[in-house]
Design an enzyme around this catalytic site. Structure first.
Site, mmCIF file in Angstrom:
data_model
loop_
_atom_site.group_PDB
_atom_site.id
_atom_site.type_symbol
_atom_site.label_atom_id
_atom_site.label_comp_id
_atom_site.label_asym_id
_atom_site.label_seq_id
_atom_site.Cartn_x
_atom_site.Cartn_y
_atom_site.Cartn_z
ATOM 1 N N ASP A 117 5.603 -1.606 -6.893
ATOM 2 C CA ASP A 117 4.788 -0.541 -6.322
ATOM 3 C C ASP A 117 4.987 0.706 -7.165
ATOM 4 O O ASP A 117 6.106 0.998 -7.599
ATOM 5 C CB ASP A 117 5.195 -0.261 -4.876
ATOM 6 C CG ASP A 117 4.807 -1.380 -3.926
ATOM 7 O OD1 ASP A 117 3.826 -2.082 -4.215
ATOM 8 O OD2 ASP A 117 5.470 -1.525 -2.884
ATOM 9 N N ASP A 136 -2.168 -3.908 -3.033
ATOM 10 C CA ASP A 136 -2.064 -3.438 -1.655
ATOM 11 C C ASP A 136 -3.383 -2.832 -1.177
ATOM 12 O O ASP A 136 -3.815 -3.065 -0.050
ATOM 13 C CB ASP A 136 -0.946 -2.399 -1.519
ATOM 14 C CG ASP A 136 0.429 -2.962 -1.810
ATOM 15 O OD1 ASP A 136 0.621 -4.190 -1.701
ATOM 16 O OD2 ASP A 136 1.323 -2.159 -2.160
#
Length: 161
Positions: A117, A136
């Site tokens: 991330d 995501d």
């Protein structure tokens, strides 16, 4: 199902390309943070061993492989379900987003042991401590699209009179 396949492929390529860029070109794992347009858009390296927001995070290999299996199972289930629905572009594109995003995060778990991330956005005096990635966003948008486009031709989901 062609639109779902193309959408999944493009989503997967964008996700893996962006991760390769921040990990290997920008060397974000070593640098940890790059302010791009503070506070609105920044790069913050985070390795997520759990699900959203680090939920169920653990270092155990069993959890890693359980999450890989879960993501693959959900992706396969969505693909199969959508293939049996009436051919609607929005629904199939949404399925492609969800499947492409899920596969992107699966590749991370297999390759790195965690999901990479790196996108961090804040606004209006509120500081967001979380990071996310292209996969995501695609998973969220795909799930929302599936909900919005899964009704009948009139947009109704309930078949009762």
């Amino acid at each position: 199902m062609r639109i779902a396949l193309w959408t999944a492929g493009i989503t997967l390529a964008l996700d893996q390309g962006s991760k390769a860029w921040v990990i290997h070109v920008l060397d974000l794992p070593r640098r940890l943070a790059i302010d791009v347009v503070p506070p609105f858009f920044n790069l913050r390296m985070a390795w997520n061993t759990g699900v959203n927001f680090g939920l169920f995070a653990g270092d155990a290999a069993a959890m890693r492989w359980a999450l890989v299996a879960l993501a693959l199972g959900i992706a396969a289930g969505v693909w199969l379900w959508v293939s049996r629905q009436p051919p609607r572009r929005g629904l199939r594109a949404s399925a492609g987003l969800l499947v492409g995003g899920a596969l992107g995060n699966v590749i991370d778990r297999v390759q790195y042991g965690a999901v990479a991330d790196f996108i961090n956005m804040s606004c209006c005096g509120l500081t967001n401590p979380f990071a996310f990635n292209v996969a995501d966003v695609a998973i969220f948008a795909g799930a929302l699209g599936i909900v919005l486009f899964s009704g009948d031709a009139d947009g109704k989901t309930d078949k009762t009179p």
